[in-house]
Design a protein around this motif. Structure first.
Motif, short mmCIF file in Angstrom:
data_model
loop_
_atom_site.label_atom_id
_atom_site.label_comp_id
_atom_site.label_asym_id
_atom_site.label_seq_id
_atom_site.Cartn_x
_atom_site.Cartn_y
_atom_site.Cartn_z
N TRP A 106 7.06 4.73 1.75
CA TRP A 106 6.06 3.98 2.52
C TRP A 106 4.67 4.60 2.36
O TRP A 106 3.68 3.87 2.21
CB TRP A 106 6.44 3.96 4.00
CG TRP A 106 7.45 2.92 4.38
CD1 TRP A 106 8.78 3.11 4.63
CD2 TRP A 106 7.22 1.52 4.56
NE1 TRP A 106 9.38 1.92 4.96
CE2 TRP A 106 8.45 0.93 4.91
CE3 TRP A 106 6.10 0.70 4.45
CZ2 TRP A 106 8.59 -0.45 5.18
CZ3 TRP A 106 6.23 -0.66 4.71
CH2 TRP A 106 7.45 -1.22 5.07
N CYS A 107 4.59 5.92 2.38
CA CYS A 107 3.28 6.58 2.23
C CYS A 107 2.66 6.27 0.88
O CYS A 107 1.45 6.00 0.79
CB CYS A 107 3.42 8.09 2.42
SG CYS A 107 3.70 8.62 4.12
N LYS A 112 -1.42 3.21 -2.32
CA LYS A 112 -1.84 2.29 -3.39
C LYS A 112 -2.76 1.20 -2.86
O LYS A 112 -3.50 0.58 -3.64
CB LYS A 112 -0.60 1.67 -4.03
CG LYS A 112 0.15 2.62 -4.94
CD LYS A 112 1.23 1.89 -5.72
CE LYS A 112 1.83 2.82 -6.77
NZ LYS A 112 2.88 2.13 -7.58
N LEU A 113 -2.72 0.97 -1.56
CA LEU A 113 -3.57 -0.05 -0.94
C LEU A 113 -4.75 0.56 -0.19
O LEU A 113 -5.41 -0.11 0.59
CB LEU A 113 -2.72 -0.91 0.00
CG LEU A 113 -1.57 -1.66 -0.68
CD1 LEU A 113 -0.66 -2.31 0.36
CD2 LEU A 113 -2.10 -2.71 -1.65
N GLY A 114 -4.98 1.86 -0.42
CA GLY A 114 -6.15 2.52 0.15
C GLY A 114 -5.96 3.03 1.57
O GLY A 114 -6.95 3.31 2.26
N VAL A 115 -4.71 3.17 2.03
CA VAL A 115 -4.43 3.64 3.38
C VAL A 115 -3.71 4.98 3.30
O VAL A 115 -2.70 5.10 2.61
CB VAL A 115 -3.58 2.63 4.18
CG1 VAL A 115 -3.29 3.15 5.58
CG2 VAL A 115 -4.28 1.28 4.23
N ALA A 116 -4.21 5.98 4.01
CA ALA A 116 -3.62 7.31 3.98
C ALA A 116 -2.59 7.45 5.10
O ALA A 116 -2.93 7.55 6.27
CB ALA A 116 -4.69 8.38 4.13
N GLY A 117 -1.31 7.43 4.73
CA GLY A 117 -0.24 7.60 5.70
C GLY A 117 0.29 9.02 5.68
O GLY A 117 0.19 9.73 4.68
N ALA A 118 0.85 9.44 6.81
CA ALA A 118 1.42 10.78 6.93
C ALA A 118 2.87 10.67 7.37
O ALA A 118 3.20 9.91 8.29
CB ALA A 118 0.63 11.62 7.93
#
Length: 236
Positions: A106-107, A112-118
């Motif tokens: 998921w991260c 890849k869509l410009g969202v930084a997940g943790a």
């Protein structure tokens, strides 16, 4: 990897049994046709306010995985079940670690869509609202953005198959969910204030996120996507 898309009743979808055998990873992408309050497998029926739910045309159903209640609104949520066979290299026997690979996926999809997940690693958080509301606490493998929960993951497994149930809300607003739970008026007011910043939507179109996740999950030998209505549930 096999991808199946299902449309229909949340009750029928969540009643689907795990396959007795699975030869490769499979994703079930579910589009609910009506809103539903979905309780975790361990929650008592009494946590839901059935009269309020019926008055709003919202069915109350139970999923086969654990955790707190979630609200499904057609068009406002992304629900994907990822089924993993035991012989897959990503299988981990330790349930506290078994969803980490999926959270990492998921991260990468968000990135890849410009969202930084943790990725949340470690045990389930103990919060006051966590046993009641899924997005009020973080569990192993779940994903946050700017400190707010964006991807919820719960799981159910047999000896041979693990079913990871994933949910992303387009936006997060706990008010309607709390209105459907058996709470006092004061607790609903308190819940709205305390849960307002607990979670969030990803800030990108859910269709784009779905496509990115499927691409990340795909091993390069993806089979054709099937499309159809939810079939009648089989006994577990």
């Amino acid at each position: 990897m096999i991808v199946e898309r299902w449309r229909g009743s949340p009750a029928e979808f969540h009643a689907r049994a795990l396959p007795r055998s699975l030869t490769e990873m499979t994703a079930w992408v579910f589009a609910p046709e009506r809103p539903a309050l979905v309780l975790g497998s361990g929650q008592r029926d009494e946590v839901a306010d059935l009269q309020r739910a019926q008055a709003r045309g919202i069915e109350v159903v139970r999923r086969r995985s654990g955790g707190g209640a979630v609200l499904l609104i057609p068009g406002d949520c992304l629900w994907i079940d990822v089924l993993l066979p035991r012989n897959d290299r990503r299988w981990v026997d330790d349930v506290g670690l078994s969803a980490d690979w999926l959270g990492d996926t998921w991260c990468r999809s968000l990135a890849k869509l410009g969202v930084a997940g943790a990725l949340h690693r470690g045990r389930l958080e103990r919060t006051g609202w966590g046993p009641l509301v899924c997005f009020a606490a973080l569990g192993p493998g779940e994903v946050t953005v700017d400190g707010r929960k964006v991807v919820g993951i719960s799981q159910r497994r047999t000896r041979d198959v693990a079913r990871f149930q994933c949910l992303v809300h387009r936006v997060w607003d706990p008010q309607l969910l709390l209105d459907l739970l058996r709470l006092s008026a004061d607790d609903r007011i308190r819940g709205r204030a305390e849960l307002r910043d607990a979670a969030a939507g990803p800030g990108i179109p859910l269709d784009n996120l779905e496509a990115a996740l499927i691409a990340e999950l795909d091993s390069g030998s993806r089979k054709p996507v099937t499309d159809g209505a939810v079939p009648p549930a089989r006994p577990a």
